[in-house]
Design a protein around this motif. Structure first.
Motif, short mmCIF file in Angstrom:
data_model
loop_
_atom_site.label_atom_id
_atom_site.label_comp_id
_atom_site.label_asym_id
_atom_site.label_seq_id
_atom_site.Cartn_x
_atom_site.Cartn_y
_atom_site.Cartn_z
N ALA A 193 -0.01 42.71 8.03
CA ALA A 193 -1.32 43.54 7.74
C ALA A 193 -1.21 44.71 8.45
CB ALA A 193 -2.37 42.87 8.13
N GLY A 194 -1.00 46.11 7.68
CA GLY A 194 -1.15 47.39 8.03
C GLY A 194 -2.20 47.83 8.39
N ASP A 213 -0.82 31.05 7.84
CA ASP A 213 -0.19 30.16 9.17
C ASP A 213 0.11 31.27 10.28
OD1 ASP A 213 0.13 27.87 7.80
OD2 ASP A 213 1.79 28.75 6.75
N ALA A 214 0.44 32.43 10.02
CA ALA A 214 0.48 33.71 10.87
C ALA A 214 0.17 34.84 10.46
CB ALA A 214 1.88 33.58 11.57
N LEU A 215 -0.19 35.87 11.36
CA LEU A 215 -0.54 37.05 11.16
C LEU A 215 0.37 38.03 12.10
CD1 LEU A 215 -2.66 39.26 10.21
CD2 LEU A 215 -4.03 38.87 12.07
N VAL A 216 1.17 39.08 11.30
CA VAL A 216 1.69 40.26 11.98
C VAL A 216 1.00 41.34 11.76
CG1 VAL A 216 3.81 41.52 12.11
CG2 VAL A 216 3.88 39.01 11.76
N LEU A 217 0.27 41.86 12.77
CA LEU A 217 -0.67 43.19 12.69
C LEU A 217 0.06 44.50 12.95
CD1 LEU A 217 -3.87 43.52 12.01
CD2 LEU A 217 -4.11 43.42 14.51
N VAL A 218 0.26 45.46 12.26
CA VAL A 218 1.06 46.47 12.46
C VAL A 218 -0.03 47.66 12.97
CG1 VAL A 218 2.77 48.00 12.02
CG2 VAL A 218 2.84 45.63 10.94
N ASP A 219 0.23 48.39 14.01
CA ASP A 219 -0.92 49.33 14.18
C ASP A 219 -0.46 50.22 15.37
OD1 ASP A 219 -3.43 50.52 14.29
OD2 ASP A 219 -4.50 48.81 15.57
N ALA A 220 -0.94 51.42 15.32
CA ALA A 220 -1.04 52.35 16.50
C ALA A 220 -1.74 51.56 17.80
CB ALA A 220 -1.74 53.82 16.21
N PRO A 235 -5.10 32.65 13.43
CA PRO A 235 -3.69 32.00 12.98
C PRO A 235 -2.76 32.48 14.14
CG PRO A 235 -4.08 33.85 11.77
CD PRO A 235 -5.21 33.54 12.34
N ALA A 236 -1.71 31.97 14.47
CA ALA A 236 -0.84 32.72 15.36
C ALA A 236 -0.60 34.05 15.20
CB ALA A 236 0.57 31.93 15.28
N CYS A 237 -0.71 34.92 16.04
CA CYS A 237 -1.07 36.38 15.85
C CYS A 237 0.10 37.34 16.81
CB CYS A 237 -2.56 36.81 16.04
SG CYS A 237 -3.12 38.28 15.77
N TYR A 238 0.51 38.11 16.04
CA TYR A 238 1.51 39.12 16.63
C TYR A 238 1.06 40.51 16.30
CZ TYR A 238 4.04 34.94 17.15
OH TYR A 238 4.39 33.50 17.56
N VAL A 239 1.37 41.61 17.12
CA VAL A 239 0.96 42.77 17.03
C VAL A 239 2.18 43.81 17.20
CG1 VAL A 239 -0.44 44.74 17.70
CG2 VAL A 239 -1.43 42.57 17.95
N VAL A 240 2.66 44.31 16.18
CA VAL A 240 3.81 45.31 16.33
C VAL A 240 3.16 46.65 16.43
CG1 VAL A 240 5.78 46.48 15.22
CG2 VAL A 240 5.32 43.89 14.93
N GLY A 241 3.15 47.25 17.73
CA GLY A 241 2.44 48.45 18.00
C GLY A 241 3.15 49.63 18.35
N CYS A 242 2.93 50.97 18.02
CA CYS A 242 3.55 51.99 18.64
C CYS A 242 2.55 52.97 19.36
CB CYS A 242 4.00 52.58 17.14
SG CYS A 242 4.79 54.33 17.68
N VAL A 243 2.89 53.68 20.40
CA VAL A 243 2.13 54.35 21.18
C VAL A 243 1.99 55.81 20.20
CG1 VAL A 243 1.95 55.96 23.22
CG2 VAL A 243 2.93 53.45 23.36
#
Length: 197
Positions: free
Chosen positions: A11-12, A62-69, A116-124
């Motif tokens: 999810a972006g 089953d899992a969420l990969v959240l992409v965000d600033a 769900p299992a949750c991960y964040v791919v973030g960028c400053v």
């Protein structure tokens, strides 16, 4: 609704009209355009539609990969991957017309769902002022973020299993192991989970 119904949701999130806050939507747009998504993986640009994301999570995944600033200690353009649990969310006011990821995720249980299992791919971010388009520094971090998402998906969707279960039984991510003092890391990734004192 996108009808996630299991699998992994990438999810972006972010506001494309606020400069680098549009990092999540840009990463997911480019990631999806490249093709080759594993089975049962959906990549969706939610922008600032928090309610839409909440309802899709109620469909179950089953899992969420959240992409965000993501604000952080590093310089602008620094990409970080975090594992997030219910204890990391705290309380936040849910806005049906906006996107505050912690509030969206925090409201799932009250709406009858589960995190769900949750991960964040973030960028400053470098600049979140009004304007369309990423700063040069953050735009140059997009490929690194896409690689981070693909690395997570490799762990969450092992070849031949469709999606991981998160049970540590060989069909999903293994339990985290100590890697950095004061934090945990997911094996095979640079995922860092802050430990509570």
């Amino acid at each position: 609704m996108t009808g996630v119904g299991g699998g992994v949701l990438v999810a972006g999130v972010g506001n494309i009209f606020l400069g680098d806050d549009g990092f999540g939507p840009e990463v997911v747009r480019r990631f999806a355009a490249a093709g080759g998504l594993p089975p049962r993986v959906r990549a969706v640009d939610y922008g600032i539609r928090g309610m839409h994301l909440a309802y899709d999570l109620l469909d179950g995944c089953d899992a969420l990969v959240l992409v965000d600033a993501l604000g952080g200690d590093g310089p602008p353009g620094t990409v970080t991957v975090l594992e997030v649990g219910a204890d990391d969310l705290g309380a936040g006011e849910f806005d049906a017309h906006g996107m505050h990821p912690a509030a969206v995720l925090g409201c799932l249980e009250a709406l009858g769902g589960r995190l769900p299992a949750c991960y964040v791919v973030g960028c400053v971010p470098a600049d979140v002022g009004e304007g369309i388009g990423l700063s040069e520094t953050v735009a140059s971090a997009v490929p690194e973020a896409i690689t981070a998402v693909r690395t997570l998906l490799t762990r969450l969707c092992p070849a031949g299993t469709g999606t991981g279960t998160g049970t540590g039984t060989g069909t999903g991510p293994e339990p985290v192991t100590a890697a950095v003092p004061g934090s945990d890391a997911v094996p095979g990734t640079d995922v860092v989970t802050p430990r509570r004192p």
